[in-house]
Design an enzyme around this catalytic site. Structure first.
Site, PDB file in Angstrom:
ATOM      1  N   ASN A  36     -17.461  -3.439  -3.955  1.00  0.00           N
ATOM      2  CA  ASN A  36     -16.347  -3.299  -3.074  1.00  0.00           C
ATOM      3  C   ASN A  36     -16.026  -1.865  -2.947  1.00  0.00           C
ATOM      4  O   ASN A  36     -15.332  -1.500  -3.926  1.00  0.00           O
ATOM      5  CB  ASN A  36     -15.296  -4.321  -3.511  1.00  0.00           C
ATOM      6  CG  ASN A  36     -13.766  -4.019  -2.662  1.00  0.00           C
ATOM      7  OD1 ASN A  36     -13.963  -3.384  -1.682  1.00  0.00           O
ATOM      8  ND2 ASN A  36     -12.783  -4.480  -3.286  1.00  0.00           N
TER       9      ASN A  36
ATOM     10  N   LYS B 296     -13.742  -0.517  -1.200  1.00  0.00           N
ATOM     11  CA  LYS B 296     -12.450  -0.400  -0.830  1.00  0.00           C
ATOM     12  C   LYS B 296     -12.122   0.603   0.369  1.00  0.00           C
ATOM     13  O   LYS B 296     -12.895   0.745   1.292  1.00  0.00           O
ATOM     14  CB  LYS B 296     -11.660  -0.306  -2.032  1.00  0.00           C
ATOM     15  CG  LYS B 296     -11.864  -1.263  -3.280  1.00  0.00           C
ATOM     16  CD  LYS B 296     -10.789  -1.057  -4.206  1.00  0.00           C
ATOM     17  CE  LYS B 296     -11.348  -2.026  -5.507  1.00  0.00           C
ATOM     18  NZ  LYS B 296     -10.297  -2.300  -6.329  1.00  0.00           N
TER      19      LYS B 296
ATOM     20  N   HIS C 282      -8.987 -10.801  -1.586  1.00  0.00           N
ATOM     21  CA  HIS C 282      -8.887  -9.863  -2.547  1.00  0.00           C
ATOM     22  C   HIS C 282      -7.500  -9.714  -3.000  1.00  0.00           C
ATOM     23  O   HIS C 282      -6.511  -9.556  -2.157  1.00  0.00           O
ATOM     24  CB  HIS C 282      -9.481  -8.555  -2.213  1.00  0.00           C
ATOM     25  CG  HIS C 282      -9.723  -7.941  -3.297  1.00  0.00           C
ATOM     26  ND1 HIS C 282      -8.675  -6.866  -3.824  1.00  0.00           N
ATOM     27  CD2 HIS C 282     -10.769  -7.455  -4.045  1.00  0.00           C
ATOM     28  CE1 HIS C 282      -9.275  -6.089  -4.701  1.00  0.00           C
ATOM     29  NE2 HIS C 282     -10.410  -6.553  -4.973  1.00  0.00           N
TER      30      HIS C 282
ATOM     31  N   GLU D 286      -5.792  -7.393  -3.580  1.00  0.00           N
ATOM     32  CA  GLU D 286      -4.867  -5.870  -2.974  1.00  0.00           C
ATOM     33  C   GLU D 286      -4.601  -6.523  -1.570  1.00  0.00           C
ATOM     34  O   GLU D 286      -3.358  -6.100  -1.201  1.00  0.00           O
ATOM     35  CB  GLU D 286      -5.951  -4.867  -2.983  1.00  0.00           C
ATOM     36  CG  GLU D 286      -6.141  -4.063  -4.221  1.00  0.00           C
ATOM     37  CD  GLU D 286      -7.308  -3.537  -4.149  1.00  0.00           C
ATOM     38  OE1 GLU D 286      -8.232  -3.089  -3.309  1.00  0.00           O
ATOM     39  OE2 GLU D 286      -7.769  -3.134  -5.318  1.00  0.00           O
TER      40      GLU D 286
ATOM     41  N   GLU E 230     -11.592 -12.463 -10.256  1.00  0.00           N
ATOM     42  CA  GLU E 230     -10.965 -11.135 -10.747  1.00  0.00           C
ATOM     43  C   GLU E 230      -9.531 -11.396 -11.093  1.00  0.00           C
ATOM     44  O   GLU E 230      -8.661 -11.391 -10.425  1.00  0.00           O
ATOM     45  CB  GLU E 230     -11.056 -10.383  -9.254  1.00  0.00           C
ATOM     46  CG  GLU E 230     -12.314 -10.230  -8.600  1.00  0.00           C
ATOM     47  CD  GLU E 230     -12.474  -9.062  -7.750  1.00  0.00           C
ATOM     48  OE1 GLU E 230     -13.209  -8.179  -8.095  1.00  0.00           O
ATOM     49  OE2 GLU E 230     -11.602  -8.917  -6.838  1.00  0.00           O
TER      50      GLU E 230
ATOM     51  N   GLY F 164      -9.343  -2.241 -11.521  1.00  0.00           N
ATOM     52  CA  GLY F 164      -9.075  -0.717 -11.608  1.00  0.00           C
ATOM     53  C   GLY F 164      -8.191  -0.252 -12.755  1.00  0.00           C
ATOM     54  O   GLY F 164      -7.662   0.836 -12.720  1.00  0.00           O
TER      55      GLY F 164
ATOM     56  N   SER G 181     -13.050  -4.185 -13.618  1.00  0.00           N
ATOM     57  CA  SER G 181     -13.597  -2.896 -14.375  1.00  0.00           C
ATOM     58  C   SER G 181     -15.062  -3.464 -15.123  1.00  0.00           C
ATOM     59  O   SER G 181     -15.128  -2.925 -16.411  1.00  0.00           O
ATOM     60  CB  SER G 181     -12.569  -2.644 -15.584  1.00  0.00           C
ATOM     61  OG  SER G 181     -11.360  -2.304 -14.961  1.00  0.00           O
TER      62      SER G 181
HETATM   63  C1  PEP Z   1     -12.345  -5.104  -7.205  1.00  0.00           C
HETATM   64  O1  PEP Z   1     -11.560  -4.524  -6.598  1.00  0.00           O
HETATM   65  O2  PEP Z   1     -12.711  -6.003  -6.579  1.00  0.00           O
HETATM   66  C2  PEP Z   1     -12.793  -4.681  -8.655  1.00  0.00           C
HETATM   67  C3  PEP Z   1     -13.158  -5.504  -9.267  1.00  0.00           C
HETATM   68  O3  PEP Z   1     -12.321  -3.539  -8.897  1.00  0.00           O
HETATM   69  P1  PEP Z   1     -12.912  -2.608 -10.415  1.00  0.00           P
HETATM   70  O4  PEP Z   1     -14.327  -2.989 -10.644  1.00  0.00           O
HETATM   71  O5  PEP Z   1     -12.522  -1.187  -9.924  1.00  0.00           O
HETATM   72  O6  PEP Z   1     -11.948  -3.080 -11.404  1.00  0.00           O
END
Ligand code: PEP
Length: 251
Positions: A9, A11, A95, A97, A167, A173, A212
């Site tokens: 992703n 973003k 997601h 966000e 997630e 992040g 992460s």
């Molecule tokens: C995401 O935004 O779906 C995600 C898993 O981000 P990150 O790997 O940067 O934590």
């Protein structure tokens, strides 16, 4: 046997130049045949990435799509059928966000999920708890409710054409990763929730972990019995790192 999936992703990251460089880097990777690999570029670069990855065996998806399947009067939105026409196969739904920053509710997400399927896309449904919810012992309740919302609106059979990504919001992040056992516990609970309703959907459902993930921790996470790959944010912006994560899913 569930085919593992690793999806990146991107973003809202990237310039024309950096996206071209990343696309070229992805095209040069040697990827494991048994793993389905996908990327979700920012909307305005999707067609360039699709063109750049022709014949490379990497699927391209959209990060967002409209609440109705077909084109129409909906300023600023892109219909699932429009994404499908340019060659997108997947779309991210829910997601954190978009739930938290944009304020998308379960009701909106249910409509997006149904519209995505009606418009020819496979939804990747993201679920996960905040740190406060985890600390209050509410992880399974929150994740279960997010999943139930889609099941109640669309029916469990609709999940036969979907992927679920767990997630934890506190791991996205932040550099904090759920331990393999923490992630496995939630994945097992999601599968058990599906199992009660439809054993076939449960057994075939690909459950990705996101939060992460990097090359250094991917193999351990993907080695858990109910973790079928990953949804990768930051680490997917580096082609070599992303390639290493994809290889970690190819056991
Ligand atoms: C995401 O935004 O779906 C995600 C898993 O981000 P990150 O790997 O940067 O934590």
């Amino acid at each position: 046997m569930r085919r593992p999936m690793v999806a990146g992703n991107w973003k809202m990251h990237g310039t024309r130049a950096s996206v071209a460089e990343l696309t070229e880097g992805l095209g040069n990777l040697s990827l494991p045949a048994g793993v389905e690999v996908a990327v979700f570029p920012p909307a305005l670069f999707v067609t360039e990435v699709i063109n750049g990855l022709q014949g490379k065996g990497i699927i391209v998806g959209a990060q967002n799509s409209a609440i109705q399947p077909e084109q129409g009067a909906l300023t600023g939105e892109v219909a699932p059928s429009q994404w499908a026409e340019v060659g997108c196969k997947l779309v991210l739904i829910g997601h954190s966000e978009r739930r938290q920053i944009i304020g998308e509710t379960d009701e909106v997400l249910n409509r997006k999920f149904a519209a995505a399927q009606a418009g020819g896309l496979t939804p990747v449904l993201c679920v996960g708890e905040t740190l406060e919810e985890r600390e209050a012992g509410k992880t399974l309740e929150v994740v279960g409710r997010q999943l139930s919302s889609i099941i109640d609106a669309c029916g469990v059979k609709a999940l036969a054409n979907a992927v679920i990504a767990y997630e934890p919001v506190w791991a996205i992040g932040t550099g904090l990763t759920a331990t393999p056992q923490q992630a496995q516990d939630v994945h097992a609970a999601i599968r058990a929730q599906l199992q009660v309703l439809d054993a076939e959907v449960a057994d075939n459902m690909r459950l990705l972990y996101g939060g992460s993930v990097k090359a250094a921790n991917a193999a351990e996470l993907f080695g858990m019995p109910d973790i079928d790959g990953g949804l990768i944010g930051g680490a997917s912006l580096n082609a070599d790192e992303f390639g290493a994560i994809c290889r970690a899913a190819g056991h």
